[in-house]
Write an enzyme that holds these catalytic residues in place. Sequence first.
Site, PDB file in Angstrom:
ATOM      1  N   TYR A  30       5.443   3.708  19.179  1.00 14.29           N
ATOM      2  CA  TYR A  30       5.681   5.080  19.639  1.00 14.29           C
ATOM      3  C   TYR A  30       5.520   5.099  21.155  1.00 14.29           C
ATOM      4  CZ  TYR A  30       5.532   6.644  14.811  1.00 14.29           C
ATOM      5  OH  TYR A  30       5.811   6.824  13.484  1.00 14.29           O
ATOM      6  N   ASN A  64      14.010  14.449  13.138  1.00 15.27           N
ATOM      7  CA  ASN A  64      15.220  13.628  12.965  1.00 15.27           C
ATOM      8  C   ASN A  64      16.480  14.361  12.521  1.00 15.27           C
ATOM      9  OD1 ASN A  64      17.052  11.593  12.761  1.00 15.27           O
ATOM     10  ND2 ASN A  64      15.851  10.321  11.403  1.00 15.27           N
ATOM     11  N   GLU A  96      16.146  -6.061   7.187  1.00 14.62           N
ATOM     12  CA  GLU A  96      16.657  -6.499   8.486  1.00 14.62           C
ATOM     13  C   GLU A  96      16.005  -7.799   8.906  1.00 14.62           C
ATOM     14  OE1 GLU A  96      15.838  -3.315  11.192  1.00 14.62           O
ATOM     15  OE2 GLU A  96      17.451  -2.062  10.421  1.00 14.62           O
ATOM     16  N   CYS A 153      14.869   5.500  12.770  1.00 13.31           N
ATOM     17  CA  CYS A 153      13.461   5.852  12.946  1.00 13.31           C
ATOM     18  C   CYS A 153      12.516   4.892  12.220  1.00 13.31           C
ATOM     19  CB  CYS A 153      13.220   7.289  12.493  1.00 13.31           C
ATOM     20  SG  CYS A 153      13.769   7.617  10.825  1.00 13.31           S
ATOM     21  N   HIS A 154      13.050   4.102  11.277  1.00 14.33           N
ATOM     22  CA  HIS A 154      12.184   3.171  10.561  1.00 14.33           C
ATOM     23  C   HIS A 154      11.749   2.006  11.444  1.00 14.33           C
ATOM     24  CE1 HIS A 154      16.298   1.698  10.128  1.00 14.33           C
ATOM     25  NE2 HIS A 154      15.790   0.493   9.996  1.00 14.33           N
TER      26      HIS A 154
END
Length: 106
Positions: free
Chosen positions: A22, A45, A82, A53-54
């Site tokens: 953050y 969001n 990912e 956002c993940h």
Amino acid sequence: MTVFERIYEAVQMIPAGSVATYGQVAEAAGNRRLARVVGYALHANPRPGQIPCHRVVKKDGEVSRAFAFGGAARQAALLRAEGVEFLDETHVRMDLHRVSFLPMVH
DNA sequence: AACCTGACTCGCC
DNA sequence: AGGCGAGCCAGGT
């Protein structure tokens, strides 16, 4: 250009397979004290599916429990898809995946 | 229009 | 080492 919009742009710069804290997003948005606001912005969001956002986690790599979209387990699943590795169910391997630098927005 | 409430982080006890 | 307060923004009441 509002602060929230800068935050969203910064988040979109995080490459797949990496995560940013953050605080890093806050710095990219112009002020690291905005760290908390980053959380509020992601909670709002407005463009899910476009804003990853993940890929935003706490400074120690922990995934926020307040993640509204399916819970922390859901966020962890997206990251693993990912190629992001975890120490446990809620902590990302920051030594491997934390972005070294996030460019300033505008 | 003031007041409250959140996905955080850092510095100072 | 761990708790506490401050900084910061937008949307709802």
